[in-house]
Design a protein around this motif. Structure first.
Motif, PDB file in Angstrom:
ATOM      1  N   LEU A 131     -10.581   2.950   3.789  1.00  0.00           N
ATOM      2  CA  LEU A 131     -10.407   1.941   2.738  1.00  0.00           C
ATOM      3  C   LEU A 131     -11.251   0.698   3.080  1.00  0.00           C
ATOM      4  O   LEU A 131     -11.111   0.127   4.159  1.00  0.00           O
TER       5      LEU A 131
ATOM      6  N   PHE B  19      -5.723   5.559   4.926  1.00  0.00           N
ATOM      7  CA  PHE B  19      -6.436   4.294   4.699  1.00  0.00           C
ATOM      8  C   PHE B  19      -7.605   4.069   5.649  1.00  0.00           C
ATOM      9  O   PHE B  19      -8.185   2.988   5.661  1.00  0.00           O
TER      10      PHE B  19
ATOM     11  N   GLU C 289      -2.264   1.950  -5.125  1.00  0.00           N
ATOM     12  CA  GLU C 289      -3.597   2.311  -4.626  1.00  0.00           C
ATOM     13  C   GLU C 289      -4.559   1.189  -4.968  1.00  0.00           C
ATOM     14  O   GLU C 289      -4.509   0.636  -6.072  1.00  0.00           O
TER      15      GLU C 289
ATOM     16  N   LEU D 220       0.807  -1.226   0.000  1.00  0.00           N
ATOM     17  CA  LEU D 220       0.000   0.000   0.000  1.00  0.00           C
ATOM     18  C   LEU D 220       0.841   1.277   0.000  1.00  0.00           C
ATOM     19  O   LEU D 220       0.323   2.364  -0.242  1.00  0.00           O
TER      20      LEU D 220
ATOM     21  N   ASP E 286      -8.826  -0.316  -4.446  1.00  0.00           N
ATOM     22  CA  ASP E 286     -10.202   0.065  -4.095  1.00  0.00           C
ATOM     23  C   ASP E 286     -10.713  -0.730  -2.901  1.00  0.00           C
ATOM     24  O   ASP E 286     -11.546  -0.242  -2.139  1.00  0.00           O
TER      25      ASP E 286
ATOM     26  N   VAL F 291     -18.139   3.306   0.607  1.00  0.00           N
ATOM     27  CA  VAL F 291     -17.187   4.343   0.209  1.00  0.00           C
ATOM     28  C   VAL F 291     -17.902   5.533  -0.427  1.00  0.00           C
ATOM     29  O   VAL F 291     -17.568   6.680  -0.166  1.00  0.00           O
TER      30      VAL F 291
END
Lengths: 128, 162
Positions: free
Chosen positions: A80, A77, A49, A45, A51, A126
């Motif tokens: 994330l 993050f 990047e 990481l 998803d 998200v």
């Protein structure tokens, strides 16, 4: 939109199985990155990047829950989406993972459709 | 071993194969087994501890092991290697993991599972310490025949402290 995913599991075979399930589910996969434990995932990481992260819990060096704690403590993050895939079905362990803000907890065995549902749900979180 | 305790494992094999491999295996019997393995077979073992101590072992002839992992991963492997062993280890891990919940409910206390290991060879015995016997459930499937063996002994309950 293609999804870039990081698969975290200490078995390369299991990472392959999860990747296959994601493809069978018809998800538009872009880059599928892999890491053998939480520490490797954090290294990945630093330069890539993604998803969504799909992680196991039991792994050597750094387990899945520790990985999630690191992610949630890092402003880059903290939002994330993380999906946990595990044979571990204990209520306490699941509650612990949920408290860390995971998007979904998939217990093996799972159907490809369940992975798809989990990923879609994670991405929904998200975009909210 | 109480043969009724085998049901969670039987149900788990069928559920795991149906869900993850899209294959419906058919049980072709149930009997006591010795520790011997068929020639050129893989045995994936996982230990149990807690209220019951024992092991779960998935026995697959080499051809079934290859067909299973190839079907699962979408590969065309022709030899047993680390990928095949890992795949079979994961299979017994999922089977035992799913059976653990209802098996623990039968026992009234949670069983813990160890990490899976895989043995591949042509002339070996898988023995469990003590007098425990293996119960074997043979299955037929379109990926080939295989069997699940389970052995366990109940641990004595600790004496109540007044």
């Amino acid at each position: 939109m293609e999804l870039d995913i990081l698969l975290v599991d200490d078995s390369a075979t299991v990472r392959g199985l999860v990747a296959r399930a994601l493809r069978l589910a018809g998800l538009p996969l872009g880059t599928v990155l892999q890491a053998g434990n939480g520490a490797e995932a954090l290294e990945v990481l630093k330069t890539q990047e993604v998803d969504v992260i799909v992680t196991d819990i039991h792994m050597p060096e750094m387990d899945g829950l520790t990985l999630i704690r690191h992610l949630r403590a890092d402003p880059s993050f903290k939002d994330l989406p993380v999906i946990v895939v595990s044979t571990e079905g204990g209520a306490e362990r699941i509650a612990e993972a949920r408290e860390l803000g995971i998007s979904a907890y998939l217990r093996k065995p799972f159907k490809p459709e369940q992975v798809k549902e989990a990923v879609n749900s994670a991405l929904g979180v998200v975009h909210e | 071993m109480d043969v009724r305790l085998i049901n969670p494992f039987l149900e788990s094999v069928i559920n795991v194969y149906t869900t993850m491999l899209h294959i419906t295996p058919h049980r072709s019997g149930l009997h006591m087994a010795q520790g011997g393995a068929s020639p050129n077979s893989l045995v994936a073992l996982i230990g149990m501890d807690g209220p019951a101590q024992g092991a779960v072992a998935l026995h697959l002839p080499q051809t079934t092991a290859l067909a299973t992992v190839n079907h699962w991963l979408g590969t065309q492997m022709t030899e047993i290697d680390a990928t095949v062993s890992d795949g079979i280890a994961e299979l017994v891990n999922i089977i035992a993991g799913q059976a653990k919940t209802s098996f623990s409910e039968h026992l009234g206390s949670t069983v813990s599972l160890g990490l899976p290991s895989v043995i591949h060879g042509s002339d070996f015995q898988v023995k469990y310490p003590g007098k425990a016997t293996w119960i074997e459930i043979p299955f037929e499937s379109e990926l080939g025949a295989f069997s699940l063996r389970v052995t366990c002994v109940m641990n004595e309950q600790p004496a109540e402290v007044n």
